[in-house]
Design a protein around this motif. Structure first.
Motif, mmCIF file in Angstrom:
data_model
loop_
_atom_site.group_PDB
_atom_site.id
_atom_site.type_symbol
_atom_site.label_atom_id
_atom_site.label_comp_id
_atom_site.label_asym_id
_atom_site.label_seq_id
_atom_site.Cartn_x
_atom_site.Cartn_y
_atom_site.Cartn_z
ATOM 1 N N LYS A 111 35.168 11.340 -39.970
ATOM 2 C CA LYS A 111 35.216 10.671 -39.111
ATOM 3 C C LYS A 111 34.442 10.789 -38.182
ATOM 4 N N ILE A 112 34.417 12.392 -37.818
ATOM 5 C CA ILE A 112 33.460 12.761 -36.202
ATOM 6 C C ILE A 112 32.251 13.532 -36.613
ATOM 7 N N THR A 113 31.772 13.352 -37.775
ATOM 8 C CA THR A 113 30.223 14.214 -38.407
ATOM 9 C C THR A 113 28.867 13.628 -38.240
ATOM 10 N N PRO A 114 29.352 11.656 -37.434
ATOM 11 C CA PRO A 114 28.187 11.450 -36.748
ATOM 12 C C PRO A 114 27.669 11.674 -35.386
ATOM 13 N N PRO A 115 29.004 11.588 -34.919
ATOM 14 C CA PRO A 115 28.545 11.537 -33.257
ATOM 15 C C PRO A 115 28.570 13.752 -33.453
ATOM 16 N N LEU A 116 29.183 14.175 -34.166
ATOM 17 C CA LEU A 116 28.997 16.335 -34.611
ATOM 18 C C LEU A 116 27.508 15.868 -34.591
ATOM 19 N N MET A 117 26.565 15.014 -35.341
ATOM 20 C CA MET A 117 24.662 14.980 -35.617
ATOM 21 C C MET A 117 23.628 15.114 -34.523
ATOM 22 N N ASN A 118 24.516 14.290 -33.954
ATOM 23 C CA ASN A 118 23.873 13.653 -32.638
ATOM 24 C C ASN A 118 23.696 14.555 -31.459
ATOM 25 N N ASP A 119 25.472 15.212 -31.125
ATOM 26 C CA ASP A 119 25.318 16.136 -30.967
ATOM 27 C C ASP A 119 24.509 17.750 -31.125
ATOM 28 N N PHE A 120 23.961 17.443 -32.508
ATOM 29 C CA PHE A 120 23.537 19.018 -32.414
ATOM 30 C C PHE A 120 21.572 18.664 -32.810
ATOM 31 N N VAL A 121 21.509 17.434 -32.772
ATOM 32 C CA VAL A 121 19.691 16.673 -32.381
ATOM 33 C C VAL A 121 20.072 16.842 -31.025
ATOM 34 N N ALA A 122 20.699 16.788 -29.833
ATOM 35 C CA ALA A 122 20.899 16.667 -28.494
ATOM 36 C C ALA A 122 20.774 18.557 -28.624
ATOM 37 N N MET A 123 21.467 19.205 -29.336
ATOM 38 C CA MET A 123 20.964 20.778 -28.703
ATOM 39 C C MET A 123 19.792 21.393 -28.992
ATOM 40 N N GLN A 124 18.995 20.899 -30.514
ATOM 41 C CA GLN A 124 17.475 21.383 -30.383
ATOM 42 C C GLN A 124 17.510 20.963 -29.839
ATOM 43 N N LYS A 125 16.897 19.881 -29.321
ATOM 44 C CA LYS A 125 15.853 19.638 -27.851
ATOM 45 C C LYS A 125 16.538 20.471 -26.629
ATOM 46 N N ASP A 126 17.435 21.292 -26.442
ATOM 47 C CA ASP A 126 17.797 22.023 -25.419
ATOM 48 C C ASP A 126 17.531 23.313 -25.223
ATOM 49 N N VAL A 127 17.566 23.769 -26.125
ATOM 50 C CA VAL A 127 17.365 25.153 -26.993
ATOM 51 C C VAL A 127 15.816 25.197 -26.312
ATOM 52 N N GLY A 128 15.202 24.135 -26.125
ATOM 53 C CA GLY A 128 13.822 24.849 -25.398
ATOM 54 C C GLY A 128 13.862 24.649 -24.229
ATOM 55 N N LEU A 129 15.281 25.075 -23.290
ATOM 56 C CA LEU A 129 15.189 25.275 -21.452
ATOM 57 C C LEU A 129 15.527 26.726 -21.890
ATOM 58 N N ILE A 130 15.183 27.146 -22.404
ATOM 59 C CA ILE A 130 15.431 28.712 -22.731
ATOM 60 C C ILE A 130 14.578 29.450 -22.377
ATOM 61 N N SER A 131 13.641 28.953 -21.766
ATOM 62 C CA SER A 131 11.958 29.516 -20.961
ATOM 63 C C SER A 131 12.254 29.535 -19.989
ATOM 64 N N ALA A 157 12.223 33.926 -21.832
ATOM 65 C CA ALA A 157 11.018 33.951 -23.203
ATOM 66 C C ALA A 157 10.649 33.339 -23.524
ATOM 67 N N VAL A 158 9.279 33.820 -24.222
ATOM 68 C CA VAL A 158 8.368 33.201 -24.637
ATOM 69 C C VAL A 158 8.961 32.242 -25.694
ATOM 70 N N ASP A 159 8.795 31.105 -25.717
ATOM 71 C CA ASP A 159 9.332 30.238 -26.805
ATOM 72 C C ASP A 159 8.102 29.046 -27.009
ATOM 73 N N ALA A 160 8.613 28.336 -27.309
ATOM 74 C CA ALA A 160 7.535 27.027 -27.974
ATOM 75 C C ALA A 160 7.407 26.962 -25.724
ATOM 76 N N VAL A 161 8.084 26.176 -25.722
ATOM 77 C CA VAL A 161 7.707 25.618 -24.134
ATOM 78 C C VAL A 161 6.819 26.241 -23.322
ATOM 79 N N ARG A 162 7.174 27.886 -22.997
ATOM 80 C CA ARG A 162 6.748 28.984 -22.099
ATOM 81 C C ARG A 162 5.455 29.174 -23.103
ATOM 82 N N ALA A 163 5.340 29.374 -24.269
ATOM 83 C CA ALA A 163 3.963 29.309 -24.965
ATOM 84 C C ALA A 163 2.929 28.626 -24.575
#
Length: 281
Positions: free
Chosen positions: A202-222, A226-232
């Motif tokens: 039942k919860i797989t679709p909302p969990l996958m949406n949270d995963f997509v949001a998490m993919q974006k927010d890892v860019g804030l570790i700059s 950290a020299v990640d994609a955003v900082r580079a």
């Protein structure tokens, strides 16, 4: 055996549906071409487009920035991979604690609810500042940005994912628990063998949406240095005075998210088709 032949009325209906589908395709093609022509006339032929293209879509700067941005993007992928595991484990623990029954578990339920309330209310950037800079200050030692980034992502997204899992657990009908207990299964066995498998579907679709949001927010570790994609991209931008490296970093994140988004849409459509089988006339 004689094969069934469709009636004349059925043949007329099929022909009508075929003509309607052809007309729909034709209208879609015409509207797309018209929209493309309008965009071309109002955007790409204007004098300011050359300036925009030079500042944001410069191929030479993009090729120059791609290796450095890609190396930083690999750090984002490492944080994402670690966070998927830690968030899944910690969120499941919080969700189970929130669903414990009986007055003896009241303090545990309150603590779990307080955790989800706090970290769903805190902006992710504040969590990065508090734990990304606060922990090294308290510990008086240097902590790798990948560890700090994973910790911050885990603390924030575990609150969201825990609520999704809890909702899925509570959506399972109580009769399923009673039937499992009547068969002699304990609480943990009932949760693992009966409740969670049904809840996860039942919860797989909302969990996958949270995963997509998490993919974006890892860019804030700059923010943590950290020299990640955003900082580079920021470093190359400061050297070239051109914003194309940010576009390169954005495209990498989009390419990372698109498979998850399409998989979410496919799985949601599959669930809807299975649950609505026979309901469409």
């Amino acid at each position: 055996m004689t094969s069934h032949l469709p009636s004349a009325l059925e043949l007329d209906r099929r022909a009508y549906r075929h003509r309607r589908e052809q007309r729909s395709v034709l209208l879609a093609v015409v509207s797309t071409l018209a929209f493309a022509a309008i965009v071309w006339l109002t955007v790409f032929t204007t004098p300011t487009w050359a300036v925009v293209q030079e500042s944001f879509f410069n191929p030479e700067v993009a090729l120059e920035a791609l290796p450095r941005v890609w190396n930083g993007f690999l750090l984002n992928l490492q944080v994402l991979g670690l966070s998927v595991v830690t968030v899944g484990v910690f969120a499941l623990l919080i969700a189970v604690l929130r669903t414990l029954r009986g007055p003896v578990f009241f303090p545990v339920r309150v603590l779990a609810a307080a955790y989800t309330d706090v970290f769903r209310g805190l902006p992710f950037i504040i969590v990065l500042f508090l734990f990304g800079f606060g922990l090294p200050t308290i510990a008086d030692t240097r902590i790798p940005p990948i560890v700090l980034g994973t910790l911050c992502v885990t603390l924030t997204y575990s609150a969201y994912v825990a609520e999704v899992i809890r909702a899925g657990i509570e959506a399972v009908h109580p009769s399923q628990r009673l039937a499992a207990r009547s068969l002699g299964l304990g609480y943990v066995q009932t949760l693992r063998r009966v409740v969670l498998p049904q809840a996860l579907r039942k919860i797989t679709p909302p969990l996958m949406n949270d995963f997509v949001a998490m993919q974006k927010d890892v860019g804030l570790i700059s923010i943590l240095g950290a020299v990640d994609a955003v900082r580079a991209a920021q470093i190359v931008t400061s050297q070239t005075y051109n914003f194309t490296p940010y576009i390169v970093a954005g495209v990498l994140f989009i390419l990372l998210a698109i498979p998850s988004i399409r998989l979410t849409d496919w799985y949601t459509a599959k669930l809807r088709a299975r649950e609505q089988t026979g309901s469409v006339l």
